[in-house]
Design a protein around this motif. Sequence first.
Motif, PDB file in Angstrom:
ATOM      1  N   TRP A   2      -7.808  -8.210  -2.380  1.00 21.50           N
ATOM      2  CA  TRP A   2      -7.505  -6.802  -2.790  1.00 21.50           C
ATOM      3  C   TRP A   2      -7.325  -6.975  -4.264  1.00 21.50           C
ATOM      4  N   ARG A  41      -3.577   1.946  -1.915  1.00 20.19           N
ATOM      5  CA  ARG A  41      -4.557   1.995  -0.822  1.00 20.19           C
ATOM      6  C   ARG A  41      -4.483   3.215   0.120  1.00 20.19           C
ATOM      7  N   LEU A  89     -14.870  -5.725  -6.966  1.00 17.64           N
ATOM      8  CA  LEU A  89     -13.731  -5.222  -6.481  1.00 17.64           C
ATOM      9  C   LEU A  89     -12.918  -4.961  -8.007  1.00 17.64           C
ATOM     10  N   ASP A  95     -12.988  -1.255  -2.321  1.00 17.58           N
ATOM     11  CA  ASP A  95     -11.528  -0.952  -1.747  1.00 17.58           C
ATOM     12  C   ASP A  95     -10.786  -2.280  -1.456  1.00 17.58           C
ATOM     13  N   PHE A  96     -11.692  -3.118  -0.555  1.00 18.24           N
ATOM     14  CA  PHE A  96     -11.180  -4.434  -0.392  1.00 18.24           C
ATOM     15  C   PHE A  96     -12.365  -5.432  -0.124  1.00 18.24           C
ATOM     16  N   ALA A 138      -8.203  -2.066   7.396  1.00 12.98           N
ATOM     17  CA  ALA A 138      -7.840  -3.363   7.307  1.00 12.98           C
ATOM     18  C   ALA A 138      -6.994  -3.878   8.618  1.00 12.98           C
ATOM     19  N   ARG A 177      -5.921   1.246   4.692  1.00  9.99           N
ATOM     20  CA  ARG A 177      -4.854   0.489   5.261  1.00  9.99           C
ATOM     21  C   ARG A 177      -5.382   0.356   7.066  1.00  9.99           C
TER      22      ARG A 177
END
Length: 299
Positions: free
Chosen positions: A268, A274, A136, A142-143, A282, A279
Amino acid sequence: MELRHLRYFVALAEQLSFTQAAEKVHVTQSTLSHQIKQLEEELSCQLFSRIGKRVVMTERGEAFLEHAQRALREVEEGMKTVRDTSNELSGVVRVGTTHTFNMRIIPRSVSMFVAQHPSVSVQVTELPGDIVARELLAGNLDFGITYKPENTAQLQFEPLYNEEMRLVVGKHHMFAKRRFVRMAELHKQKMVLLPQSFSTRALLEDCFEMANAQPVVVAEMNAVVPMLEFVTMTDAAAIISEYGLWGDEVAVLPLQSPTPVRTPGLLWLRDAPRSPAVRQFANIIRDRVNEFNPKRRLK
């Protein structure tokens, strides 16, 4: 306080010149000065000091700057998200996840997401928790979905739920018929555990110390599947997440005094943008977690 006050304040903090800051935000110098004065009155403190023709920030101004910048970034990102929701999501979502999450939550989440957003590609990589944080930070994810790392200066951890660790033994182990096992009873018991580099191992070592127990670690393995196989073939025990277990070839027992508890969550990169696709994915994961863990989810 309005957004323009924050924009004017940040512009002046960056330029340290009323003339240049006014040009940057396209207002007159007198207007900028008046708006800064309004902000200082509302905050009941001085944000800038005027030393001759020089402008310098006060200590309180420097403290407020970080929050003002973050607020403006959030607003800009929110506006972008709202604009993008009218368009079909696209792009790539890159996720790093630990084994337990990859077994329970990820497959269903990905299937739901790609059904709703076929133009988005989801890339899931199963990694140890410390590697998730490293990837990360390197910009390769991205996460992540993992446990809270020790160093969170550049990372933001969002806890999702609590999970208990269970003792796992073979069917013929001396503990196999027990209802539960106390941590103290693991003193001098043969065990297979995760390597020392794992945060979960540190959690277990703390529990052993609290119970004055010193198990005999006969093997270290960095994955759940081989640990379970090893347990079925030997008289060693393992401690594994309650959600990482399957099949009926082993006996699974609650641990007490103390009970090891982990908290998985979303990891994150702090203050990183993001995308709408990230989003949305998630959000689906959060919903799946709530379905699996209605009593243990964290609010």
